[in-house]
Design a protein around this motif. Structure first.
Motif, PDB file in Angstrom:
ATOM      1  N   LYS A 210       0.837  -1.201   0.000  1.00 17.25           N
ATOM      2  CA  LYS A 210       0.000   0.000   0.000  1.00 17.25           C
ATOM      3  C   LYS A 210       0.873   1.253   0.000  1.00 17.25           C
ATOM      4  O   LYS A 210       1.978   1.256   0.553  1.00 17.25           O
ATOM      5  CB  LYS A 210      -0.926   0.013   1.215  1.00 17.25           C
ATOM      6  CG  LYS A 210      -1.885  -1.160   1.270  1.00 17.25           C
ATOM      7  CD  LYS A 210      -2.755  -1.104   2.514  1.00 17.25           C
ATOM      8  CE  LYS A 210      -3.717  -2.279   2.583  1.00 17.25           C
ATOM      9  NZ  LYS A 210      -4.565  -2.222   3.807  1.00 17.25           N
ATOM     10  N   LEU A 211       0.330   2.296  -0.606  1.00 15.99           N
ATOM     11  CA  LEU A 211       1.029   3.574  -0.649  1.00 15.99           C
ATOM     12  C   LEU A 211      -0.013   4.691  -0.650  1.00 15.99           C
ATOM     13  O   LEU A 211      -0.953   4.671  -1.449  1.00 15.99           O
ATOM     14  CB  LEU A 211       1.911   3.690  -1.900  1.00 15.99           C
ATOM     15  CG  LEU A 211       2.590   5.044  -2.117  1.00 15.99           C
ATOM     16  CD1 LEU A 211       3.688   5.258  -1.074  1.00 15.99           C
ATOM     17  CD2 LEU A 211       3.174   5.142  -3.531  1.00 15.99           C
ATOM     18  N   SER A 212       0.162   5.637   0.258  1.00 16.00           N
ATOM     19  CA  SER A 212      -0.747   6.791   0.304  1.00 16.00           C
ATOM     20  C   SER A 212      -0.164   7.931  -0.514  1.00 16.00           C
ATOM     21  O   SER A 212       1.013   8.280  -0.366  1.00 16.00           O
ATOM     22  CB  SER A 212      -0.969   7.247   1.750  1.00 16.00           C
ATOM     23  OG  SER A 212      -1.691   6.273   2.476  1.00 16.00           O
ATOM     24  N   LEU A 213      -1.006   8.477  -1.363  1.00 23.68           N
ATOM     25  CA  LEU A 213      -0.594   9.579  -2.228  1.00 23.68           C
ATOM     26  C   LEU A 213      -1.370  10.825  -1.802  1.00 23.68           C
ATOM     27  O   LEU A 213      -2.593  10.789  -1.670  1.00 23.68           O
ATOM     28  CB  LEU A 213      -0.894   9.241  -3.685  1.00 23.68           C
ATOM     29  CG  LEU A 213       0.005   9.877  -4.748  1.00 23.68           C
ATOM     30  CD1 LEU A 213       1.441   9.435  -4.541  1.00 23.68           C
ATOM     31  CD2 LEU A 213      -0.482   9.484  -6.140  1.00 23.68           C
ATOM     32  N   ILE A 214      -0.651  11.921  -1.585  1.00 24.81           N
ATOM     33  CA  ILE A 214      -1.272  13.181  -1.172  1.00 24.81           C
ATOM     34  C   ILE A 214      -1.023  14.223  -2.258  1.00 24.81           C
ATOM     35  O   ILE A 214       0.129  14.487  -2.621  1.00 24.81           O
ATOM     36  CB  ILE A 214      -0.700  13.671   0.167  1.00 24.81           C
ATOM     37  CG1 ILE A 214      -0.996  12.651   1.265  1.00 24.81           C
ATOM     38  CG2 ILE A 214      -1.280  15.039   0.539  1.00 24.81           C
ATOM     39  CD1 ILE A 214      -0.369  12.998   2.602  1.00 24.81           C
ATOM     40  N   ILE A 215      -2.100  14.806  -2.742  1.00 24.88           N
ATOM     41  CA  ILE A 215      -2.016  15.859  -3.745  1.00 24.88           C
ATOM     42  C   ILE A 215      -2.301  17.186  -3.058  1.00 24.88           C
ATOM     43  O   ILE A 215      -3.361  17.378  -2.470  1.00 24.88           O
ATOM     44  CB  ILE A 215      -3.019  15.632  -4.897  1.00 24.88           C
ATOM     45  CG1 ILE A 215      -2.908  14.194  -5.424  1.00 24.88           C
ATOM     46  CG2 ILE A 215      -2.782  16.645  -5.993  1.00 24.88           C
ATOM     47  CD1 ILE A 215      -1.541  13.813  -5.932  1.00 24.88           C
ATOM     48  N   ASN A 216      -1.335  18.085  -3.116  1.00 25.32           N
ATOM     49  CA  ASN A 216      -1.473  19.384  -2.455  1.00 25.32           C
ATOM     50  C   ASN A 216      -2.149  20.381  -3.392  1.00 25.32           C
ATOM     51  O   ASN A 216      -1.831  20.448  -4.589  1.00 25.32           O
ATOM     52  CB  ASN A 216      -0.091  19.901  -2.041  1.00 25.32           C
ATOM     53  CG  ASN A 216       0.621  18.945  -1.107  1.00 25.32           C
ATOM     54  OD1 ASN A 216       0.329  18.878   0.067  1.00 25.32           O
ATOM     55  ND2 ASN A 216       1.565  18.172  -1.652  1.00 25.32           N
ATOM     56  N   TYR A 217      -3.053  21.186  -2.823  1.00 24.40           N
ATOM     57  CA  TYR A 217      -3.769  22.180  -3.630  1.00 24.40           C
ATOM     58  C   TYR A 217      -4.220  23.329  -2.738  1.00 24.40           C
ATOM     59  O   TYR A 217      -4.173  23.242  -1.516  1.00 24.40           O
ATOM     60  CB  TYR A 217      -4.979  21.553  -4.313  1.00 24.40           C
ATOM     61  CG  TYR A 217      -6.017  21.031  -3.358  1.00 24.40           C
ATOM     62  CD1 TYR A 217      -7.034  21.843  -2.875  1.00 24.40           C
ATOM     63  CD2 TYR A 217      -5.967  19.713  -2.900  1.00 24.40           C
ATOM     64  CE1 TYR A 217      -7.978  21.354  -1.985  1.00 24.40           C
ATOM     65  CE2 TYR A 217      -6.907  19.219  -2.017  1.00 24.40           C
ATOM     66  CZ  TYR A 217      -7.909  20.043  -1.571  1.00 24.40           C
ATOM     67  OH  TYR A 217      -8.842  19.567  -0.678  1.00 24.40           O
ATOM     68  N   GLY A 218      -4.694  24.391  -3.391  1.00 23.93           N
ATOM     69  CA  GLY A 218      -5.256  25.530  -2.679  1.00 23.93           C
ATOM     70  C   GLY A 218      -4.185  26.472  -2.158  1.00 23.93           C
ATOM     71  O   GLY A 218      -3.002  26.354  -2.480  1.00 23.93           O
ATOM     72  N   PRO A 219      -4.628  27.474  -1.359  1.00 23.87           N
ATOM     73  CA  PRO A 219      -6.001  27.616  -0.832  1.00 23.87           C
ATOM     74  C   PRO A 219      -6.948  28.230  -1.854  1.00 23.87           C
ATOM     75  O   PRO A 219      -6.527  28.958  -2.755  1.00 23.87           O
ATOM     76  CB  PRO A 219      -5.808  28.556   0.363  1.00 23.87           C
ATOM     77  CG  PRO A 219      -4.634  29.402  -0.040  1.00 23.87           C
ATOM     78  CD  PRO A 219      -3.721  28.503  -0.822  1.00 23.87           C
ATOM     79  N   GLU A 220      -8.215  27.931  -1.687  1.00 22.72           N
ATOM     80  CA  GLU A 220      -9.256  28.488  -2.541  1.00 22.72           C
ATOM     81  C   GLU A 220     -10.571  28.523  -1.757  1.00 22.72           C
ATOM     82  O   GLU A 220     -10.686  27.933  -0.692  1.00 22.72           O
ATOM     83  CB  GLU A 220      -9.409  27.647  -3.805  1.00 22.72           C
ATOM     84  CG  GLU A 220      -9.713  26.194  -3.551  1.00 22.72           C
ATOM     85  CD  GLU A 220      -9.654  25.349  -4.819  1.00 22.72           C
ATOM     86  OE1 GLU A 220     -10.462  24.424  -4.931  1.00 22.72           O
ATOM     87  OE2 GLU A 220      -8.800  25.622  -5.680  1.00 22.72           O
TER      88      GLU A 220
END
Length: 424
Positions: A210-220
């Protein structure tokens, strides 16, 4: 020609039924085995007659031979097998990958009949050490790409990908490698955040990484929640929020001036008129290095029908503007030397007023009495002068003079004037 036909027919029958006819012993095929396991090969119905010779083969290699009570074992299998002379079952232990193949049993009875049977075995290496290797740098929505690669040992017959416990399929942004052991996402979106699973399987084992992927975005979508109009002396809280990964940090400004508040809530314990104005909340993401702001206008009003802060500010501003205008006018007049001229005119007007007052003072009748020779009071000087004019008029009329002589000059201090017109 007849012989050739009969021969062809015989060969065809043998080709169709020869395998069945040659396998008089039915040996069930054992399930697939993992490396290190054990397996048992046993015919369903062993011969009921006396057996002179029993042999087990792996392909063409003999494993064990029992003839007339004498057992011969292939050294390669020494210590790895067991044989049951009653059921003719062969047990192999500590299986190896090389043990995969065809196994055959041959039995020769006392009647001289030979019986055979075959089965097969498939040995797999256990799946182990499965892991996923993903990107190490932060992933930013719309900017970054992600490559996830799987690794593992053992016999791999299939590879399956899942995301958040749901099957993962190719798409416009998700591409799988030819061997299905890696995937590429470009560009990443916030919907790509989640837990990725890769499962290696074979018929006897499986392994999952398993691998957790985090996509960073914002702020909005920055927003401020709070009242717009409040009374004096109340507690007010303004709450700021934004969509952001990771969570945004906040900074507050009041009327374009930075404040010391760096939390998502701006609190005023007790409001006064100075708290009216614009409150700006700026959300900032330290990973995406992006920021966004929102403004909230707050009005603190005076209760009981008094002037609002807007009216008070308007009045103050109006007074200041008027004072500034007056000061400006005075400065202008001084610079253009109009104020001295005005002062000179005022002095001249004051001088003329004083002179007029003096003349008026002198024109007042002299308040003294005059008496005739017989002691009769003739009156004051003005009356005497006026009586003189009347006396002259009387004389002129009586004697018929056409021209009236001028009255005698008045005493000092009395303005000279001619007598009234001749009365008829």
């Amino acid at each position: 020609m007849m012989v050739s036909y009969r021969l062809y027919w015989t060969l065809w029958i043998l080709s169709c039924f020869g395998q069945y006819l040659g396998q008089d012993l039915q040996i069930p095929e054992p399930p697939n085995k993992a490396e290190g396991d054990s397996v048992v090969f046993a015919p369903d119905s062993p011969p009921s007659t006396s057996i002179f010779i029993t042999q087990w083969f792996f392909a063409a290699t003999p494993i064990i031979t029992v003839a007339h009570g004498v057992t011969t074992v292939n050294p390669a299998y020494e210590g790895r097998f067991r044989f049951d002379s009653n059921t003719l079952a062969l047990t192999l232990q500590n299986l190896r990958l090389s043990d995969s193949g065809i196994y055959r049993l041959t039995v020769t009875t006392s009647a001289g009949e030979t019986l055979t049977g075959e089965t097969s075995l498939q040995v797999f290496e256990n799946v182990s050490n499965v892991r996923l290797i993903g990107p190490e740098e932060p992933l930013i929505e719309g900017e970054s790409s992600a490559n996830i690669t799987s690794e593992g040992t053992g016999t791999i017959t299939s590879v399956q990908w899942m995301k958040d416990n749901s099957p993962l399929s190719p798409s416009n942004s998700i591409i799988f490698s030819a061997d299905n052991r890696s995937l590429f996402i470009s560009p990443v979106q916030r919907s790509d955040s989640g837990e990725y699973q890769c499962t290696y399987t074979n018929p006897v084992s499986s392994g999952t990484a398993k691998l957790s992927l985090i996509i960073n975005y914002g702020p909005e979508d920055v927003s401020i929640k709070g009242l717009d109009v409040v009374d004096l002396g109340v507690r007010v809280s303004l709450s700021c929020s934004a969509n952001s990964e990771p969570s945004a940090s906040f900074r507050w400004k009041f009327n374009e001036t930075d404040t010391s508040v760096t939390t998502d809530t701006f609190t005023i314990d007790k409001t006064d008129v100075t708290h009216s104005g614009d409150y700006d909340c700026t959300a900032w993401n330290s990973v995406t290095n992006r920021n966004a702001s929102q403004r909230h206008a707050l009005l603190v009003k005076v209760s009981g029908g008094g002037l609002s802060i807007g009216a008070i500010v308007g009045i103050v501003v109006g007074v200041l503007v008027a004072v500034a205008a007056i000061c400006g006018l005075i400065v202008y007049l001084i610079k253009t030397k109009k104020i001295p001229k005005i002062n000179q005119q005022q002095k001249e007007q004051a001088s003329e007023a004083a002179q007029t007052t003096q003349e008026h003072h002198y024109q007042e009748p002299l308040d003294f009495q005059m008496t005739s020779g017989d002691g009769a009071i003739l009156g004051n000087e003005r009356n005497i002068y006026e009586n003189q004019c009347e006396t002259d008029d009387y004389v002129n009329v009586k004697h018929g003079f056409s021209n009236r002589p001028r009255a005698p000059a008045p005493p000092p201090g009395i303005k000279s004037s001619s007598c009234a017109p001749l009365r008829k």
